[in-house]
Structures are given as C-alpha cells and as structure tokens.
Scaffold this active site. Structure first.
Site, mmCIF file in Angstrom:
data_model
loop_
_atom_site.group_PDB
_atom_site.id
_atom_site.type_symbol
_atom_site.label_atom_id
_atom_site.label_comp_id
_atom_site.label_asym_id
_atom_site.label_seq_id
_atom_site.Cartn_x
_atom_site.Cartn_y
_atom_site.Cartn_z
ATOM 1 C CD GLU A 3 -1.969 -2.310 1.343
ATOM 2 O OE1 GLU A 3 -0.840 -2.658 1.773
ATOM 3 O OE2 GLU A 3 -2.908 -3.123 1.181
ATOM 4 C CG HIS A 13 -9.030 -7.177 8.396
ATOM 5 N ND1 HIS A 13 -7.896 -7.340 9.138
ATOM 6 C CD2 HIS A 13 -8.762 -7.712 7.178
ATOM 7 C CE1 HIS A 13 -6.974 -7.959 8.413
ATOM 8 N NE2 HIS A 13 -7.464 -8.188 7.227
#
Lengths: 400, 329
Positions: B63, B132
C-alpha cells in the site's frame, strides 16, 4: 582513480574500523550500458559551468548557515556542502524535461535545476517571493517550470513518488500519446532512507512495472549521526539491495563532478532506452552537520580532513587549472560573481514581503470551497491562478 | 422517460469508474486484485477486459508503495483511482496519503496539485475482527486538504465517485462491504453529484437524524419505529463529511429542535463530534436538548456476532437516542 575511505565500510564482514572501504567509479556491467564513449564527451565549457554551479551552491549554503544564525531562517535547515558534485553532475546528465524529486537536503538540487537563488533563499526566509510563497521552507523546494517535484521532509517518502513520476511520464507517452517513453526520472535519497519500508516498496514496484526511475543514493556515510554500517546491512555493497529487486546497481564517485556526469549519462541513457530503473550508490560526504544543531561528535576531525582533500570543488579547480582553463584571476572573478549573486538573493529576500494572511487559506484545494480560496502559481512562475486544467468541473453546470 | 433501473452499489462504482475512464485517458485504476481477479469484491469486474492492463493495474500487497506511486503520477497530471481492498489497510500507507496527498499543493505554494481518488471498504464488514474493521473517517477527517465522501446508496455512490474522479483535489472515497450488494435506482443517463450537498431523505418535525454511509439505513429503520410512537424524524444523509453541509442540518434542527448524530466511527474526536459541536454552536437557542450521538462502542471491534452487533450503531440505539433527545423516555 582516486581512493578514499568512506564510512560505508562494514556490513557482513564487520571490519574493525567503519572507515576502511576504498571506492570509486562505476562498476557493474559497464559494457552492457552499450552507450558509445563519445556520448560522455565533456567540453571545457561544460566543466566551467559545473564549476561555477558548485561554487554557487557552496556560497549559497555558507550564507544560509549565516542567515540561520541570524535567525532569518527558521525550522530545520540542512546544507549541501561537500555534496555539490552530485546534484550538479546528475542534473547535467539528464534532460530538462526529466523530473527530479529529492529529500530535505534540497537547496543544491533546486539551484542545479535552475531555480533562481533569490526564490530559494526567500522561501527559507518565509517570504512571499519564495518558490512556495514561504509556505514550504528549507525542506520543500518545488519548481514546476524546472520539473523539480520537491523537496520532501519524511525520510524515504519521496521514493514512491519518484516511481510515480516516472510511471506518469511513461503512461503519458505510451498510453495517452501512443509513442515510446521519452523521459527518465531522478529520485535522490540519503543513505538513511535505505532502511525505510517505502524505499523497498518503491524499488519492488519500479522493478516489477519497468519504471524508468533512477534512485540515486547520496551516500554521505551518515544517517544523521549514525554511521551507515551501524544502521544498514550490506553497507559495503549497497547495490546488492538493488539486485534483490532485479534492478541494475552502480557505484559512482560522488566527489568528482566530471565522473558523476559521465557515469550518470550512461546510466540515464540506458534507462531511457530500456525504460528500466537503476540504482546508484553515489559515494559522497557532507562536511557540515546533519542540520544546524549538529556538533558532529560521532566522527573524527581526521576523517573530515581526508574528505576535504577530495573536495569536489578543489578537484575540479585543480583539473581546470592544469588544463589551462582557469587562472587565479578568472577564479577570483568567478568567486566574486557568485558572492554577488548570493548577496543579491539575500537582499532580495530581505525585501520580499512576508506572505499576506490571505495565503493561510490559499493553496489548500485547487477548487475553492468553504474558507478555501483556490490556488495559484507562485510569483516565480507568474503568479497566475491555476489553469482550468487544474480546476475541477463545475458540477452545477454539468448537472443542468 | 424510461423506467429507472436498479443496480447494485458495486455496479454503480464500476459504472462511475468505467465512464470516467472512457471519457479521460488520464484516469486509470490500480490496486490489489483489481485486474485479473476482477476485483476482490468484484467492483472492477470486466474492466481489465475493456481497458487493458496498462489502465487496470494489479499491484502487489504494497500500500505504501502504490499509494505513493499514484500520488507521484497525479503530480505529473494523471488521475489515478487507487482501490484499497479495505481502508483498514491504508494505515500502512499513512505517510503518502496523509503527508503527501493533502499537503502537496500547499507546501509547493500552489505548484503541484494531487488529483487522486483513494477508495475502498470502510467500517465493519462482518466478523472481520479488530484490525479489519476500521472506520477511518474518525482519523482522516481531522486532516485538511482532503475531501471525504461516504455514500449510503448506489445512486450517490455513482454520482459522487464521478465527481471525485473529475475533480482536481485528493478524495478519500469510503464504501462499505456490507452495502456492495445493496440495490438502488440509478438512471441510465449521466449525472454528477456535487460534494458538500446533504440530502433530506425523510421529512419530519420532531427530531433531526444526521448520518452518512451505512448507518443512514439504521436511521431510516429507527425513524419508522419512532413514527409508530408518534415521533416524527427528519433524516439527513450528509453524503460527504469534508465538505460538511452544516447548513442543511442547521435548517432542519431549527425546525425540529432536537438532533441525533449517528456516526459509525469512534466517538472521541470524530466527524460526529464535529457535527454535534457545530450544531450546538449554530442552533444554541433552537435546541430543546443537547445533541445526542450514536457511535461504535469505544473499544476495539470484537469478533463474536453478538458483541459486534452491540458494538455498532443500530436502529435500537438510535431509537433510544431519539426518545431521550425528545424527552419521550
């Protein structure tokens, strides 16, 4: 070939002293560069121009240190003294259209790229005439017209950006214009950035996506006060890191501007032709501290003196004199011209107004909304409001 | 006019991206599994086939690298759309998305804009656990220089995403895995939705419910329940939290005299606390009670179904807040 000890020693073999590696010159596959030697011919005019550029950067940085003591410059200030050959030689080796991005020790790159010293100095003085209207400071030199994309303060942050600039160039040429890629990007980083995750992610992407970016590690042997071998594995052979990403690695003597140019020209030409990345371990040295507050207790005076005998300016001066291209008189004239230029930059910056308060809410968004008043180019670039291409669409108009 | 068709939220997102990519070659999509896998959540299904691998780009799980790459490309004048499989994963890209994208224009003195859209799933999915299930608007709405859209339905998702891509500034576009299969009316013809324009989706007279994203649906459920008790709720979908359309909320609260803010992020220093603060300021003499707030519980997101359900904002909690705000306990 000049030999000099570099703090780069160490790594796996753990030698007794951190300063025992001898080094210079491109190695790697010189023959695979497939660039004719003629391509790296250097004229006397070029050498004199680089000499003058290095003199300018050094004088500029010395006056920055003085201005910092006088509190005209605030915040963090990192000077480039000792590393001049890197920015000058690398910039000369690429084309003006090729993007450059660097870290926070960025004054040298800005000047080498062609920024007028007065805009560079005024930025540090926090004045509206600065390249970023006094809103960036020493660590954030940007110059759109000269394709300089900053000046970045977080160690390693510019490395994915460098991949993105090169990706963008290639995409524009190949996907939008349907022609072969024509640009390479130079992304400078310090040796301290080698240990940041962002750098490794950027290298992986550059290798994976065939991105024509050249990572130039300005390896001055210290990340702040930590000698490279104390913080970086394989410090004696940084190009092994590039090999892990399938990227060609080179070692270049960063204290010799002619060598920097010649080596970087071949590397850049190859990257441009193959549209592939490269990694350069550029061996250099900073004579001053990491920033203005650094007493340099972590290294010896002797080490500094050794490097001063290999000073990039002194070396080129000797070479020019030997070749009959420089005399004591012409040197003095050059030094005076440089002093005048920097003094004028300081006077100009002193006289440049502080940013008006309206600047506080300007340049936050291209599109004006709420308290934000849109954006415009700095006076350096004409000061015009940003063009429609940089402005968003008027959704109301599109909706009606 | 032909009957308006219904499509899923994920299809609306894909239509927005595909239409903008057909319109402007500078627009491209990159992210994990967006191309050959057809999207981890099938949002980009078929896009590789239409646009090719140069414009629909699979990235490694990296990322920080690909977010930074997109920003560099945006500085060059391209218009990247970056898909984060989950906004939870954006945290490892905090430096590029928070230090570079929102500040580039400012610290370059107006020289380099950053027209990039970061988008992906935000908030609790379903038993995804603590790491998450981030509602990143709680963190990121604190940062000037970015726009944040959190659409609650397919129509808004498409119109807002097209505006985001066409704009010149960085946008964080927060979707929800739990809404990707939701269907809604989306016209065939092109439309755009401006940022900073809230929508009153249910009119009422007794209490204003202000929310964005998935909890908007819980507000509607609660409003139905309240109607049975004779409490009339006005429900406002803010659609974007930066810019925040405070005017629409204030007009409503001046009418109802009561306000409940529903925000899925944590309560401390959140868009919900900001909205409540602004309502207090602008409606000081109009409020009959303090602004009530419903957030996720101030704990890490739990895994067990019952705990997760109780952790999140829901219609019951909203109904309780409405009854308290209107003195109907």
């Amino acid at each position: 070939m000049t030999s000099l000890s570099h703090p780069t020693a160490g790594g796996t073999s753990a030698p007794a002293s951190p300063h025992s590696v001898v080094h210079t010159k491109v190695y790697g596959d010189a023959e695979h560069l497939q660039v004719p030697a003629a391509a790296t011919h250097v004229s006397s005019e070029q050498m004199l121009d680089w000499f003058k550029q290095m003199l300018l950067i050094r004088e500029f940085e010395l006056r920055c240190m003085q201005a910092y003591q006088e509190k005209k410059i605030g915040g963090f200030c990192h000077v480039y003294i000792g590393q001049e050959a890197v920015a000058v030689g690398c910039t000369a080796a690429v084309q003006h259209k090729d993007p450059i991005v660097t870290a926070y020790r960025d004054h040298g790159h800005a000047l080498a790229r062609g920024m007028d010293p007065k805009h560079c100095m005024a930025e540090m003085f926090g004045r509206i005439g600065g390249c970023a209207k006094g809103k960036g400071g020493s660590m954030h030199m940007f110059d759109r017209d000269n394709n300089l994309y900053g000046g970045h303060g977080i160690v390693g942050a510019q490395t994915p950006l460098g991949a993105g600039l090169a990706f963008g160039c290639k995409y524009m040429d190949e996907v939008i214009d349907g022609k072969p890629n024509s640009r390479v990007s130079l992304c400078f980083l310090g040796d301290g950035a080698l240990n940041q995750g962002a750098f490794h992610e950027a290298m992986n992407l550059a290798g994976l996506f065939d991105i024509p970016v050249i990572y130039v590690v300005e390896n001055n042997g210290y990340s702040m006060g930590t000698a490279i071998a104390r913080g970086t594995t394989m410090a004696h052979s940084l190009i092994t890191k590039a090999a892990g990403y399938g990227i060609d690695g080179y070692v270049v003597d960063g204290m010799d501007v002619v060598g920097v140019y010649a080596d970087m020209k071949r590397i850049a030409d190859k990257c441009r032709a193959t549209s592939r990345p490269a990694f350069v371990d550029m061996r250099t040295y900073r004579y001053k501290g990491h920033s203005m507050s650094d007493p340099r207790k972590y290294r010896t005076k002797e080490e500094e003196e050794v490097f001063e005998t290999h000073d990039p300016i002194g070396r080129l001066e000797a070479r020019l004199k030997t070749a009959g291209l420089l005399t004591d008189d012409s040197l003095k004239a050059m030094q005076k011209a440089v002093r005048d230029t920097v003094r004028d930059a300081i006077t100009w910056s002193d006289e440049s107004p502080i940013p008006p308060m309206a600047e506080l809410y300007h340049d936050v968004f291209v599109e004006p909304w709420g308290p934000y008043t849109g954006s415009s180019q700095p006076a350096m670039n004409g000061g015009t409001a940003n063009p429609p291409s940089m402005r968003t669409i008027d959704t109301k108009e599109e909706l009606s | 006019m032909s009957a308006v068709r219904e499509i899923e939220y994920r299809d609306a997102l894909r239509e927005a991206m595909s239409e903008e990519m057909r319109r402007d070659k500078r627009v491209f999509l990159l992210g994990e599994e967006v191309a050959e896998y057809n999207g981890a959540y099938k949002i980009s299904r078929g896009m590789l086939e239409e646009f090719g691998a140069r414009r629909v780009i699979d990235t490694p799980i990296s990322e920080s690298g690909f977010a930074g790459l997109a920003i560099g490309a945006a500085m060059m004048g391209l218009k990247p759309v970056v898909e984060f499989m989950s906004w939870s994963f954006s945290l490892v890209a905090a430096d590029p998305i928070l230090n570079n994208a929102p500040k580039m224009l400012y610290m370059s003195g107006g020289q380099f804009g950053c027209p990039v859209v970061f988008r992906g799933n935000d908030g609790a999915g379903g038993q995804l656990g603590s790491t998450h299930s981030w509602c990143v608007e709680g963190l990121f709405s604190n940062v000037p220089g970015i726009k944040i859209a959190i659409p609650s339905n397919p129509y808004d998702a498409k119109g807002l995403l097209k505006t985001a891509i066409r704009g010149s500034d960085p946008v964080f576009f927060l979707e929800s895995e739990r809404m990707l299969g939701n269907k809604g009316e989306v016209p065939e013809e092109e439309y755009l939705i401006p940022f900073g324009q809230a929508k009153v989706i249910r009119s009422g007279t007794d209490c204003t419910l202000a929310s964005w994203g998935r909890p908007v649906h819980f507000c509607m459920e609660a409003a139905e329940e309240m109607q049975k008790l004779g409490i009339s709720c006005e429900v406002i979908d803010l659609r974007t939290v930066r810019p925040l359309d405070i005017g629409t909320v204030v007009r409503s609260v001046k009418k109802t005299g009561a306000c409940v803010v529903v925000d899925q992020s944590w309560s401390f220093g959140s868009p919900g606390s900001e909205l409540a603060s602004q309502v207090h300021r602008h409606c000081f003499d109009d409020l009959d009670n303090y602004v009530h707030r419903v957030h996720s519980a101030d704990v890490p997101t739990p895994y067990a179904t019952n705990l997760e359900q109780e952790y999140l904002p829901n219609a019951r909690k909203i109904a309780e807040a409405v009854r308290s705000a209107t003195y109907n306990l």
